[in-house]
Design an enzyme around this catalytic site. Structure first.
Site, mmCIF file in Angstrom:
data_model
loop_
_atom_site.group_PDB
_atom_site.id
_atom_site.type_symbol
_atom_site.label_atom_id
_atom_site.label_comp_id
_atom_site.label_asym_id
_atom_site.label_seq_id
_atom_site.Cartn_x
_atom_site.Cartn_y
_atom_site.Cartn_z
ATOM 1 N N ASP A 268 1.020 -0.863 0.094
ATOM 2 C CA ASP A 268 -0.558 -0.396 0.037
ATOM 3 C C ASP A 268 0.940 1.532 -0.168
ATOM 4 O O ASP A 268 0.379 2.105 -0.467
ATOM 5 C CB ASP A 268 -0.281 -0.045 1.155
ATOM 6 C CG ASP A 268 -1.752 -1.146 1.444
ATOM 7 O OD1 ASP A 268 -1.419 -2.294 1.279
ATOM 8 O OD2 ASP A 268 -3.210 -1.195 1.082
ATOM 9 N N PHE B 81 -6.070 -12.565 1.165
ATOM 10 C CA PHE B 81 -6.328 -11.486 2.170
ATOM 11 C C PHE B 81 -7.218 -10.764 2.254
ATOM 12 O O PHE B 81 -8.222 -10.098 2.657
ATOM 13 C CB PHE B 81 -4.974 -10.948 2.804
ATOM 14 C CG PHE B 81 -5.000 -10.147 4.102
ATOM 15 C CD1 PHE B 81 -4.706 -10.446 4.794
ATOM 16 C CD2 PHE B 81 -5.094 -8.739 3.489
ATOM 17 C CE1 PHE B 81 -4.618 -10.211 6.635
ATOM 18 C CE2 PHE B 81 -4.984 -7.961 5.501
ATOM 19 C CZ PHE B 81 -5.047 -8.675 6.070
HETATM 20 C C1 BDR Z 1 -3.090 -7.232 -0.407
HETATM 21 O O1 BDR Z 1 -3.036 -7.822 0.891
HETATM 22 C C2 BDR Z 1 -2.160 -7.378 1.631
HETATM 23 O O2 BDR Z 1 -1.470 -7.753 3.307
HETATM 24 C C3 BDR Z 1 -1.293 -6.421 0.903
HETATM 25 O O3 BDR Z 1 -1.240 -5.039 1.190
HETATM 26 C C4 BDR Z 1 -2.618 -6.557 -0.058
HETATM 27 O O4 BDR Z 1 -3.408 -5.546 -0.751
HETATM 28 C C5 BDR Z 1 -2.810 -9.106 -1.273
HETATM 29 O O5 BDR Z 1 -3.050 -9.958 -1.082
HETATM 30 CA CA CA Z 2 -2.643 -3.904 1.004
#
Ligand code: BDR
Ligand code: CA
Length: 306
Positions: free
Chosen positions: A15, A170
């Site tokens: 990010d 995630f």
């Molecule tokens: C996403 O999950 C987060 O850990 C990272 O920032 C990204 O947005 C990847 O799966």
């Molecule tokens: Ca992220």
């Protein structure tokens, strides 16, 4: 003409790289950064956003804190990838500027109403803030120009589908119900899942090339990404992926990616497939990014960080 942008995020190493890419790009007019729970707690993601803006010399960009937790499920965090502080092994000087009093979802509604059809949102964390905005002001997401989302994972025949569970990515796992709200909103959603972002790999060679640019922004990104690779190597994954910056790269140079209309659905049953995204039959609800020009993305990132 510049693109008016909100970056909704959970910094988070990637990010942070995405935010620095946006800040280094004069075509993007960053109206606000909105923060969410995600990689680390809301308190920490908000702190990181403020510190990153101060680092970049842009304390004028307002930061609005949003959802501290998902809509329905219990929070999940990813300190094993992003570190306890969220930026890997990097610690930034603490910024002086305060967070805004206005909630992220209300800021999104206000800015969308001020710029109908003109405001883009780049969403690189769980989608809780966007879903809250839609519930508070139905139709607000459809009034945006577009929402470019990092989330989900589509089965492309590769052995690995999810990253947080075998099935789920995630961000969609961290708030699957919010993704459902966004998908049903009628908004113009461009979706960057793991199937896409894994095509833009993070390697030590790529990091060394960024570091060699020598600017503070490039060296910060290199430092964070080295920490990220250290973390994933411990977890026995040899290649990382530049997930979140793909969304900003798309806003800057859409021709670097191939996108196709598709219908995506998200699995909401509380079983081992929670948060899994699947291709479905029926009316398209996203433009799905399917392929990337990896060298082109890095060339863009190098120009803007350099
Ligand atoms: C996403 O999950 C987060 O850990 C990272 O920032 C990204 O947005 C990847 O799966
Ligand atoms: Ca992220």
């Amino acid at each position: 003409m510049s693109t008016l942008l909100i970056h909704d995020c959970d910094p988070g190493i990637d990010d942070a790289v995405a935010l620095l890419l946006a800040l280094g790009s004069p075509e993007l007019e960053l109206k606000a950064v909105t923060t969410t729970h995600g990689n680390v707690s809301l308190r920490r993601t908000t702190r990181n956003a403020l510190d990153l803006l101060a680092f970049a010399g842009r304390p004028d960009v307002p930061v609005h804190a949003g959802a501290a937790a998902p809509l329905v499920r219990a929070p999940v965090y990813a300190p094993e990838i992003h570190g306890q502080g969220g930026l890997g092994t990097v610690t930034l000087p603490e910024a002086g500027q305060p967070v805004q009093a206005e909630h992220a979802a209300l800021a999104l509604i206000r800015l969308a109403q001020a710029h109908p059809g003109q405001l883009s949102v780049c969403a690189t964390g769980p989608l809780s803030n966007l879903a809250l905005a839609e519930r508070l002001q139905p139709g607000v997401l459809a009034s945006l120009k577009e929402i470019v989302v990092m989330g989900g994972s589509l089965d492309t025949g590769a052995p690995k589908l999810g990253n947080v569970t075998p099935h789920a990515e995630f961000n969609t796992y961290a708030d699957p119900h919010a993704l459902r709200v966004v998908l049903e909103s009628g908004a113009d959603v461009v979706l960057f899942g793991l199937n896409l972002t894994r095509q833009v790999r993070v390697t030590r060679e790529r990091i060394a090339a960024l570091s060699a640019l020598g600017t503070p922004a490039a060296q910060l990104c290199a430092g964070m990404l080295n920490g990220y690779l250290d973390m994933i190597e411990v977890r026995d994954q040899k290649v990382g992926a530049l997930h979140d910056p793909c969304t900003v790269a798309y806003l800057l140079r859409p021709e670097l990616f191939e996108v196709r209309s598709a219908r995506i659905e998200v699995h909401l049953n509380e079983d081992e497939q929670l948060g899994m995204t699947v291709l479905a039959q029926g009316e398209p609800n996203v433009r799905l990014a399917v392929s990337a020009d990896e060298d082109g993305v890095y060339a863009l990132l190098s120009r803007r960080l350099g």
